[in-house]
Design a protein around this motif. Sequence first.
Motif, short mmCIF file in Angstrom:
data_model
loop_
_atom_site.label_atom_id
_atom_site.label_comp_id
_atom_site.label_asym_id
_atom_site.label_seq_id
_atom_site.Cartn_x
_atom_site.Cartn_y
_atom_site.Cartn_z
N THR A 99 0.83 -1.21 0.00
CA THR A 99 0.00 0.00 0.00
C THR A 99 0.86 1.25 0.00
O THR A 99 0.59 2.22 -0.72
N VAL A 100 1.94 1.22 0.80
CA VAL A 100 2.86 2.36 0.82
C VAL A 100 3.44 2.58 -0.57
O VAL A 100 3.50 3.71 -1.07
N VAL A 101 3.85 1.49 -1.21
CA VAL A 101 4.45 1.58 -2.55
C VAL A 101 3.46 2.20 -3.53
O VAL A 101 3.80 3.11 -4.29
N ALA A 102 2.21 1.73 -3.50
CA ALA A 102 1.19 2.25 -4.41
C ALA A 102 0.95 3.73 -4.15
O ALA A 102 0.89 4.54 -5.09
N ARG A 103 0.84 4.10 -2.86
CA ARG A 103 0.59 5.49 -2.51
C ARG A 103 1.74 6.37 -2.96
O ARG A 103 1.56 7.45 -3.51
N TYR A 104 2.95 5.89 -2.71
CA TYR A 104 4.15 6.65 -3.07
C TYR A 104 4.18 6.92 -4.58
O TYR A 104 4.42 8.04 -5.01
N HIS A 105 3.89 5.89 -5.36
CA HIS A 105 3.91 6.04 -6.81
C HIS A 105 2.85 7.00 -7.30
O HIS A 105 3.11 7.82 -8.18
N ALA A 132 2.67 14.44 -8.84
CA ALA A 132 3.53 15.62 -8.70
C ALA A 132 4.24 15.90 -10.02
O ALA A 132 4.36 17.05 -10.45
N ALA A 133 4.73 14.83 -10.67
CA ALA A 133 5.42 14.99 -11.95
C ALA A 133 4.45 15.57 -12.99
O ALA A 133 4.79 16.50 -13.73
N ALA A 134 3.23 15.03 -13.03
CA ALA A 134 2.25 15.47 -14.02
C ALA A 134 1.90 16.94 -13.83
O ALA A 134 1.61 17.64 -14.82
N GLN A 135 1.93 17.40 -12.60
CA GLN A 135 1.63 18.82 -12.35
C GLN A 135 2.62 19.73 -13.07
O GLN A 135 2.34 20.88 -13.32
N ALA A 143 10.89 13.00 -14.44
CA ALA A 143 11.06 13.60 -13.11
C ALA A 143 12.22 12.96 -12.37
O ALA A 143 13.00 13.64 -11.70
N ARG A 144 12.35 11.65 -12.50
CA ARG A 144 13.45 10.96 -11.82
C ARG A 144 14.81 11.42 -12.36
O ARG A 144 15.74 11.68 -11.59
N VAL A 145 14.91 11.53 -13.68
CA VAL A 145 16.17 11.98 -14.28
C VAL A 145 16.47 13.42 -13.87
O VAL A 145 17.61 13.75 -13.50
N LEU A 146 15.45 14.26 -13.88
CA LEU A 146 15.65 15.65 -13.49
C LEU A 146 16.15 15.72 -12.04
O LEU A 146 17.07 16.49 -11.73
N LEU A 188 9.17 20.56 -7.80
CA LEU A 188 8.66 19.19 -7.81
C LEU A 188 8.89 18.55 -6.45
O LEU A 188 8.02 17.86 -5.91
N ARG A 189 10.07 18.78 -5.91
CA ARG A 189 10.39 18.21 -4.60
C ARG A 189 9.42 18.75 -3.54
O ARG A 189 8.93 18.01 -2.69
N GLU A 190 9.12 20.03 -3.64
CA GLU A 190 8.21 20.64 -2.67
C GLU A 190 6.81 20.07 -2.76
O GLU A 190 6.12 19.96 -1.76
#
Lengths: 148, 148
Positions: B25-31, B37-40, B48-51, B115-117
């Motif tokens: 559940t944590v994994v799903a929520r995290y993703h 956040a990335a889509a925003q 987003a990960r590469v950035l 993005l981090r924020e």
Amino acid sequence: MTRHSHDSAAPADALTVEVVELIGTVVARYHEEYEHAAAQHSLTGAQARVLALLSREPLPMRRIAQQLKCEPSNVTGIVDRLEARGLVERRPDPDDRRVKLAAVTEEGRTTSARLRESLHFAREPLAALSAADRGVLRDLLKRMLGAS
Amino acid sequence: MTRHSHDSAAPADALTVEVVELIGTVVARYHEEYEHAAAQHSLTGAQARVLALLSREPLPMRRIAQQLKCEPSNVTGIVDRLEARGLVERRPDPDDRRVKLAAVTEEGRTTSARLRESLHFAREPLAALSAADRGVLRDLLKRMLGAS
DNA sequence: TATTGTTATACTCTATAACTATA
DNA sequence: TATAGTTATAGAGTATAACAATA
């Protein structure tokens, strides 16, 4: 606590940052294992998730999409590929002729069971913790997830 | 313990199963949060990960692939798209003319920071735990991850 | 020869929109 | 009309193989 802020960019203390990074590592590890286990059975992650879902009970295509949090049109292709491999079949819903129920075949059920067994994440990492520790971890995770 | 088995299909007790499900559940929520956040910022998860990676330091394409655990050929396209949006640039490596270093631009750096924020996962769920609880959680996760 | 990055190709997942058959 | 599933389309990520430039 240096301040109690109601804005959405509250400062994260070092401890929180560390825990978030650890959770990120757990997430990455979990995914690697899942994809690897799926690949061992020549399945993609999405196919493995659908197979696991259907191994519990047959579901309308629409419900699968809701569980996967994706558009219903995507489910068509995923189930197509599982069906082509004989792991899943489409059945008519006796109560509503618009609905198609996706259900695992016998082969799909055994594949799903083997896939579950090959998910080492359940055993190896948690084996490092005593039963008492696992209990504490469970309670912390539950409180964490219940909060959101 | 009903038995101590050395085979890879050791029986999982109810507590372990519960913890594994919670982690799932944590994994799903995290993703979900990460993708949202990335889509925003009109970024995909991979972008987003590469950035985020490059916001720490410029990296050769090869190293990015290693961090992402994917083939180097994929990185070309991801960096292409980030570069087309002016968030990343390719620089020559003075020490090895074969190597291209990918580096964030100023705009890329600010986007990465925003993005981090916007990653609420750091704050809201963990806010339900006291500092002492977070410390316990950190230690349990570290032991869990160190074990594998 | 070996390595770095790229290109070409093919497959899967994804969202959007339009279509069909039912309800 | 509204809903369930599908099709068509396009974009993105992925792996594989072959390639050019450089070491």
